[in-house]
Scaffold this motif. Structure first.
Motif, short mmCIF file in Angstrom:
data_model
loop_
_atom_site.label_atom_id
_atom_site.label_comp_id
_atom_site.label_asym_id
_atom_site.label_seq_id
_atom_site.Cartn_x
_atom_site.Cartn_y
_atom_site.Cartn_z
N LEU A 8 0.83 -1.20 0.00
CA LEU A 8 0.00 0.00 0.00
C LEU A 8 0.87 1.25 0.00
O LEU A 8 0.57 2.23 -0.70
N GLY A 9 1.95 1.21 0.76
CA GLY A 9 2.86 2.35 0.77
C GLY A 9 3.50 2.58 -0.59
O GLY A 9 3.64 3.73 -1.02
N ARG A 10 3.83 1.51 -1.26
CA ARG A 10 4.39 1.67 -2.61
C ARG A 10 3.35 2.27 -3.54
O ARG A 10 3.66 3.15 -4.38
N ALA A 11 2.11 1.80 -3.42
CA ALA A 11 1.06 2.30 -4.31
C ALA A 11 0.80 3.79 -4.08
O ALA A 11 0.54 4.54 -5.02
N PHE A 12 0.86 4.22 -2.85
CA PHE A 12 0.65 5.63 -2.54
C PHE A 12 1.89 6.49 -2.77
O PHE A 12 1.87 7.70 -2.61
#
Length: 414
Positions: free
Chosen positions: A404-408
């Motif tokens: 999720l951090g990568r996506a954001f």
């Protein structure tokens, strides 16, 4: 002698005249499907860390205990287990449910209980029994999605009541009851879906008092209340004197035993309960007999309370894993709550973020959440999201938050 001209073999037959079929009912053309179900269909791949669904952890099911209960009833009373049953429910299960409800502070007889095919059916039955098209229903903001569907299919006008971290605002509720003349208030006061918040005792008493003063049904949905991680149990709204004659309490085995059993129940005043039984006769005659008898046998032979304690302990670890990783997974300036039980956590990204628009790219990173916008009956908050923390192990949650951090585009964990 009359000679009839032969019809050439190659001549086409006249085309049949076909009228179009009548249209679908307006209620199903105007009420949309569940975004959660749509997301689950897209994210069914096993590699996806799915924070979107409200799915209990399957590895924590007491599969052996449930299987033993089914074997016992099929071996000992097959002629009863496989036969039709009464609409109200199997007496043994209703008695057990009444005893469990009484042990939690709300005196209940077996005759107060109607067994339903999941507590979701209870919402549909109540909508049938209480609502005419155009009637007004008050709901929390945000609200459980499938309740919005049930009320929408009944043709109700759904109005959101302003809320805060403690749930429904009693003053705002009273003002809306005066101005809108609603039939009912629907609330999930304990570990609410989608926010995970819990309405404190004083707030519950105030809501009950509004219902008594102004004339209002309260539908109190409690599928998560037994999944408490910390703190003391809060009494049901139905247990307050002001609300005893006007509150319907819904319960379910889906979160504490197994959702596949599709066993729920409602506790309601006699006249409304009878009306719901009539609606159920038209819907499905009765909840499956074998499932009811197996649940009753499970309650007699096994320690459900001990099982729930073990499940809640595991869910607490999973909640803590999610809380530990959110700061690195979400954009700077995001906020979120700390639920003390249940299955869900509510997060808000900084202004300018749209969680619905961002979801397709997030899913490409093999992780998913539910955007907050569909949970609102009124103007949506597009920066919000619901995260379910119980389906995956702490290790999987940590990995999901890293994705999720990568996506954001934020910092990754570790």
């Amino acid at each position: 002698m009359t000679v009839t001209e032969p019809v050439p073999a190659s001549a086409p037959a006249p085309a049949p005249v076909s009228a179009s079929v009548p249209p679908l009912a307006a209620r199903v053309r105007t009420v949309g499907g569940s975004p959660v179900r749509d997301i689950l269909a897209v994210t069914a791949r096993p590699e996806v860390v799915n924070f979107a669904g409200g799915l209990p952890a399957p590895e924590l099911f007491d599969a052996d205990g449930v299987a033993a209960a089914f074997r016992a009833v099929l071996a000992e009373v097959p002629e009863r287990a496989l036969q039709y049953s009464t609409t109200e429910g199997e007496p043994a299960l209703r008695a057990a449910l009444a005893a469990r409800t009484g042990a939690r502070g709300l005196a209940t007889d077996a005759d107060d209980i109607l067994v339903t095919t999941g507590s979701q059916q209870a919402l549909s039955l109540l909508a049938t029994a209480l609502l005419e098209p155009g009637d007004t229903v008050l709901v929390e903001d945000p609200c459980y999605l499938a309740a919005l569907q049930a009320f929408g299919l009944a043709g109700a006008r759904v109005v959101a009541v302003p809320t805060d971290a403690d749930g429904v605002d009693p003053e705002a509720l009273e003002a809306l009851v005066v101005s809108e003349r609603p039939k009912l208030l629907y609330t999930v006061p304990t570990f609410q879906n989608p926010t995970g918040r819990t309405m404190p005792t004083g707030r519950r008493a105030a809501v009950a008092a509004v219902a008594a003063r102004r004339g209002l049904w309260i539908v109190e949905d409690d599928p998560y209340g037994e999944l408490r991680f910390e703190g003391e149990r809060v009494p049901w709204i139905a247990s307050f004197d002001d609300a005893r004659d006007r509150t319907v309490l819904l319960g379910s085995f889906s979160k504490v035993m197994a959702p596949g059993l599709r066993l729920g129940w409602l506790r309601a005043p006699a006249a409304l309960r009878r009306a719901c039984a009539i609606a159920k006769q038209a819907a499905d005659l009765h909840t499956p007999t074998v499932n009811q008898l197996a649940a009753a046998r499970y309650l007699a032979d096994r320690d459900l309370e001990g099982h729930v304690v073990r499940v809640a302990g595991a869910y607490r670890e999973r909640r803590d894993a999610m809380l530990a990783g959110l700061a690195d997974a979400l954009p700077d300036g995001s906020t979120w709550n700390r639920p003390v039980g249940g299955m869900f956590l509510w997060a808000r990204l900084p202004e300018g973020y749209d969680t619905t628009a961002l979801l397709p790219d997030v899913v490409r990173h093999d992780v998913a959440y539910v955007p907050g916008a569909p949970f609102h009956a009124g103007p949506p908050d597009t920066s919000t999201m619901r995260l379910c923390f119980v389906t995956h192990t702490p290790e999987e949650i940590t990995e999901g938050l890293r994705r999720l951090g990568r996506a954001f585009g934020g910092n990754t964990l570790g």
